[in-house]
Scaffold this motif. Sequence first.
Motif, PDB file in Angstrom:
ATOM      1  N   VAL A  27       0.828  -1.322   0.030  1.00  0.00           N
ATOM      2  CA  VAL A  27       0.010   0.064  -0.002  1.00  0.00           C
ATOM      3  C   VAL A  27       0.745   1.395  -0.071  1.00  0.00           C
ATOM      4  O   VAL A  27       1.938   1.267   0.869  1.00  0.00           O
ATOM      5  CB  VAL A  27      -0.959   0.083   1.285  1.00  0.00           C
ATOM      6  N   PRO A  28       0.756   2.186  -0.733  1.00  0.00           N
ATOM      7  CA  PRO A  28       1.536   3.193  -0.996  1.00  0.00           C
ATOM      8  C   PRO A  28       1.131   4.322   0.354  1.00  0.00           C
ATOM      9  O   PRO A  28       0.011   4.479   0.611  1.00  0.00           O
ATOM     10  CB  PRO A  28       0.944   4.030  -2.192  1.00  0.00           C
ATOM     11  N   ALA A  29       2.215   4.757   0.967  1.00  0.00           N
ATOM     12  CA  ALA A  29       2.169   5.531   2.055  1.00  0.00           C
ATOM     13  C   ALA A  29       1.577   6.884   1.969  1.00  0.00           C
ATOM     14  O   ALA A  29       1.423   7.315   0.789  1.00  0.00           O
ATOM     15  CB  ALA A  29       3.625   5.919   2.619  1.00  0.00           C
ATOM     16  N   ASN A  30       0.449   7.115   2.785  1.00  0.00           N
ATOM     17  CA  ASN A  30      -0.156   8.500   2.762  1.00  0.00           C
ATOM     18  C   ASN A  30      -0.933   8.662   1.353  1.00  0.00           C
ATOM     19  O   ASN A  30      -0.812   9.839   0.738  1.00  0.00           O
ATOM     20  CB  ASN A  30       0.895   9.681   2.738  1.00  0.00           C
ATOM     21  N   TYR A  31      -1.379   7.854   0.913  1.00  0.00           N
ATOM     22  CA  TYR A  31      -2.658   7.777  -0.234  1.00  0.00           C
ATOM     23  C   TYR A  31      -3.579   8.784   0.190  1.00  0.00           C
ATOM     24  O   TYR A  31      -3.859   8.800   1.373  1.00  0.00           O
ATOM     25  CB  TYR A  31      -2.952   6.494  -0.905  1.00  0.00           C
ATOM     26  N   GLY A  32      -4.059   9.265  -0.775  1.00  0.00           N
ATOM     27  CA  GLY A  32      -5.542  10.151  -0.539  1.00  0.00           C
ATOM     28  C   GLY A  32      -6.587   9.114  -0.427  1.00  0.00           C
ATOM     29  O   GLY A  32      -7.074   8.960   0.424  1.00  0.00           O
ATOM     30  N   THR A  33      -7.030   8.604  -1.565  1.00  0.00           N
ATOM     31  CA  THR A  33      -8.195   7.645  -1.769  1.00  0.00           C
ATOM     32  C   THR A  33      -7.756   6.623  -2.568  1.00  0.00           C
ATOM     33  O   THR A  33      -7.004   6.736  -3.691  1.00  0.00           O
ATOM     34  CB  THR A  33      -9.268   8.365  -2.204  1.00  0.00           C
ATOM     35  N   LEU A  34      -7.960   5.250  -2.200  1.00  0.00           N
ATOM     36  CA  LEU A  34      -7.702   4.173  -3.039  1.00  0.00           C
ATOM     37  C   LEU A  34      -8.837   3.521  -3.425  1.00  0.00           C
ATOM     38  O   LEU A  34      -9.756   3.185  -2.659  1.00  0.00           O
ATOM     39  CB  LEU A  34      -6.788   3.314  -2.163  1.00  0.00           C
TER      40      LEU A  34
END
Length: 195
Positions: A27-34
Amino acid sequence: VTGASSGGGGSGGSQAFSTPGTHTFTVPANYGTLTVTVDGAGGGGVSIKNSAGYGSGVNGGNSVFNGTVKGHGGAGGSASDKLYDGAPGNGTGGTVSNTTGGGGAGGLAGLSSITGGNGGAGGQAVSNYKTNSLPATVTVIVGRGGTAGESCYPSGCYAPPGQPGANGSVTITWTGGSGGGGSSGPTATCPATLT
């Protein structure tokens, strides 16, 4: 393709899994919305019915994201007193939508001139996740398309077999994020369970 990715840094990105089996998504760190779209695999088609040997296509496998968002595989076509289309799979666990038959295509019957015998399409589930609502890594399962069935006499098979169902897939997109998000790889190469 085991897992194709694009994007990274703070601009968002995407990751697609299409090879049947079990994989790990970082999971990408600090994503906004996934957003994740989970497509179950299609069931296999079957060939013409006959009075001696009835066949059926194999059910498509389930595709799963994080253990809860599932696209269930479609049922295989079957032959008995006549040819029957397989039932489509459904989607479960999606926060955006859960669709019956919206996933991988079912395999076609062996003879297009005869009604029935097609495999059911897989189900589809779509889910959104807010920032920091997922663990650092998520298990992704991609369902395998159901193999085709064939109806045969004891002396041989005289009709073309059906077509296999399409494999499932899991597609993930996200906004923002850091750390080059989305690197992944398979944790196993065995096919997903066909139930």
